[in-house]
Design a protein around this motif. Structure first.
Motif, PDB file in Angstrom:
ATOM      1  N   TYR A 312       0.847  -1.203   0.000  1.00  0.00           N
ATOM      2  CA  TYR A 312       0.000   0.000   0.000  1.00  0.00           C
ATOM      3  C   TYR A 312       0.885   1.257   0.000  1.00  0.00           C
ATOM      4  O   TYR A 312       0.653   2.201  -0.765  1.00  0.00           O
ATOM      5  CB  TYR A 312      -0.939  -0.033   1.225  1.00  0.00           C
ATOM      6  N   ASP A 441      -5.132  -3.037  -1.758  1.00  0.00           N
ATOM      7  CA  ASP A 441      -6.243  -2.272  -2.356  1.00  0.00           C
ATOM      8  C   ASP A 441      -7.307  -1.967  -1.306  1.00  0.00           C
ATOM      9  O   ASP A 441      -7.856  -0.864  -1.254  1.00  0.00           O
ATOM     10  CB  ASP A 441      -6.913  -3.073  -3.483  1.00  0.00           C
ATOM     11  N   GLU A 445      -8.820   1.550  -0.144  1.00  0.00           N
ATOM     12  CA  GLU A 445     -10.266   1.850  -0.201  1.00  0.00           C
ATOM     13  C   GLU A 445     -10.776   2.270   1.182  1.00  0.00           C
ATOM     14  O   GLU A 445     -11.505   3.267   1.310  1.00  0.00           O
ATOM     15  CB  GLU A 445     -11.025   0.613  -0.706  1.00  0.00           C
TER      16      GLU A 445
END
Ligand code: F6P
Length: 490
Positions: A312, A441, A445
């Motif tokens: 990330y 991901d 989010e």
């Protein structure tokens, strides 16, 4: 609680309290460890309970000896009376039972943790560990049979993977006793159980079916158990009613997710111990805080979680210095080699990520490996994102406890292989625990969700947990016991 007061013999490896000595040599009572002990505590408040457990400390053994093997009186959290019967197993047998069979063999099989190319190998050592597992279960069964002689109308409620063989022994001695067993961890599919020698897996499944009720957290684990009963034992299974016929007996196999004592968490959240730690956390908090709270257990998937955070940061360099991951890890089973090795892996990956991305005062991952439950509750209150990415998990109570007291509309990222996923998936971000890119991901989010969406999800989880709390779970378990007792006497 809906169910009427009843007599129960709760049988679990860990006692609700363990004894020790303070600096002045005085005997002191310490709260027992583990989620199960916390979950079962409200039972003591409403029912007439005798708790049968292993003597864990030297002082526990002394207490057991002073009681002549019988039960002693104990006081619950709010002054309720219960009885505690500590079983002092032969020391080396207990060591093999706990360190070589229950964990890691059963725990590893039930969480699909084995690398089958190498493990398990049933050599003389593992057979000896199995013999100790049998011996400790026999010790538990003997204590239960004695207790039943004093309380013939009590129902017996076994818990977890430490005690799979005890029900068959109790059943032989007391054919009419009401016996129930709750399995708090996943139940794998029949093929995975075939890694265990035939006699062992038959003994385990056969003994569980000596109970009147066998409970699991979710239909996923229950259905695997039903498949195992058919495939490994040749038992007659009725999937619709969840019943199994084996050895002339009928067993009801149920699924009901455990929950948390919401009143206890409300109280904890405003306790001075928690507030003090929360103040420290707030002083040092980054713009956004990702947390995880777990035991240092390979089933919790801690290393992949850190690698997902690394990915990330690699993909979103603008987050460096603004987002921190705080991991509060309770050191667990550290004298079992697989657990000690996993802790080293955790420490190595943290060092790698911090070396790669850390700058100045800011470290991307902050890890504390110690038992500090108030600190965990403080972190529960302060997270923006909670990562619960277990490889497999019977339930995962952190995913219920933390949203209950969170004050920031934190987002839950949840493994599709945690039992709790079935209840909370509508409001969580679901991840595949093996998919590191997918978890990276999901972190992005979760950290970018609009405030209204975060609030909607957080409120829904809180409402769900408040409605389906530990009292509701206990009431269902006791209603199932009443159902089978009524069937048996009709
Ligand atoms: O259900 C799994 C469980 O027995 C929990 O009750 C408890 O939190 C955990 O495992 C702890 O295990 P141990 O007794 O080995 O510390």
């Amino acid at each position: 609680m809906a169910a009427a007061r009843r007599k129960l013999i709760v049988v679990a490896n860990r006692p609700p309290v363990s004894y020790g000595r303070d600096a002045d040599g005085q005997r002191v009572e310490r709260r027992g460890q583990g989620g199960l002990v916390t979950a079962l505590r409200p039972l003591i408040a409403h029912h007439d309970v005798t708790w049968v457990a292993s003597a864990m400390s030297d002082e526990d053994r002394l207490v057991a000896a002073e009681a002549g093997g019988g039960a002693i009186d104990g006081l619950g959290r709010t002054g309720e009376l219960y009885r505690l019967r500590l079983v002092a197993h032969e020391h080396s047998a207990f060591e093999r039972f706990y360190k070589q069979f229950a964990n890691p063999v059963l725990w590893f099989i039930q969480h699909y943790l084995w690398n089958l190319a190498d493990e398990p190998s049933f050599d003389g050592r593992l057979y000896e560990a199995w013999e100790s597992y049998v011996e400790v279960n026999d010790g538990f069964a003997a204590a239960v049979v004695e207790q039943l002689a004093e309380e013939p109308d009590a129902a017996v409620w076994f818990h977890d993977y430490h005690l799979y063989l005890a029900p068959a022994v109790v059943r032989r001695a007391q054919p009419d006793a009401t016996l129930s067993h709750f399995v708090h961890i996943p139940w794998p599919a029949p093929d995975y159980w075939t890694a265990l020698p035939d006699a062992m897996r038959r003994a385990i499944h056969g003994s569980l079916l000596a109970n009147d009720v066998v409970g699991f957290h979710t239909a996923r684990w229950r259905d695997n158990f039903l498949d195992c009963a058919a495939r490994l034992l040749g038992a007659e299974v009725e999937p619709e009613s969840g019943t199994v016929e084996h050895d002339g007996r009928r067993t009801l196999v149920t699924a009901c997710p455990i929950s948390v004592d919401t009143a206890e968490f409300d109280e904890l959240a405003t306790s001075e111990e928690v507030l003090e730690r929360e103040r420290e956390l707030v002083r040092a908090r980054p713009e956004q805080l990702v947390i995880r709270v777990d035991r240092t257990d390979p089933a919790k998937n801690i290393v992949r979680g850190f690698r997902a955070f690394e990915l990330y940061l690699e993909r979103h360099p603008e987050s460096c210095g603004r987002v921190t991951m705080l991991a509060l890890l309770d050191p667990s089973r550290q004298d079992i080699p697989q657990y000690a090795a996993y802790r080293r892996e955790i420490e190595a990956v943290v060092q790698h990520v911090n070396n790669r991305f850390g700058r100045g005062e800011w470290q991307p991952i902050v890890v504390e490996i110690r038992d500090d439950f108030p600190k965990s509750v403080a972190a529960y209150k302060q997270y923006d994102v909670l990562l619960a990415n277990s490889i497999y998990d019977g339930m995962n109570l952190v995913a219920k406890e933390a949203p209950l007291v969170n004050t920031r509309d934190g987002v839950l990222i949840l493994s599709e292989n945690a039992g709790v996923d079935i209840e909370l998936r509508e409001w969580a971000l679901t991840v595949n625990p093996f998919d590191i890119a997918g978890q990276a991901d999901a972190l992005h989010e979760a950290l970018s969700l609009a405030p209204a969406d975060r609030r909607r999800r957080a409120d829904a989880i809180r409402d769900h947990v408040r409605e389906h709390d530990i009292e509701a779970w206990l009431a269902t378990q006791l209603a199932d016991l009443d159902r089978v007792s009524a069937l048996a006497s009709s």
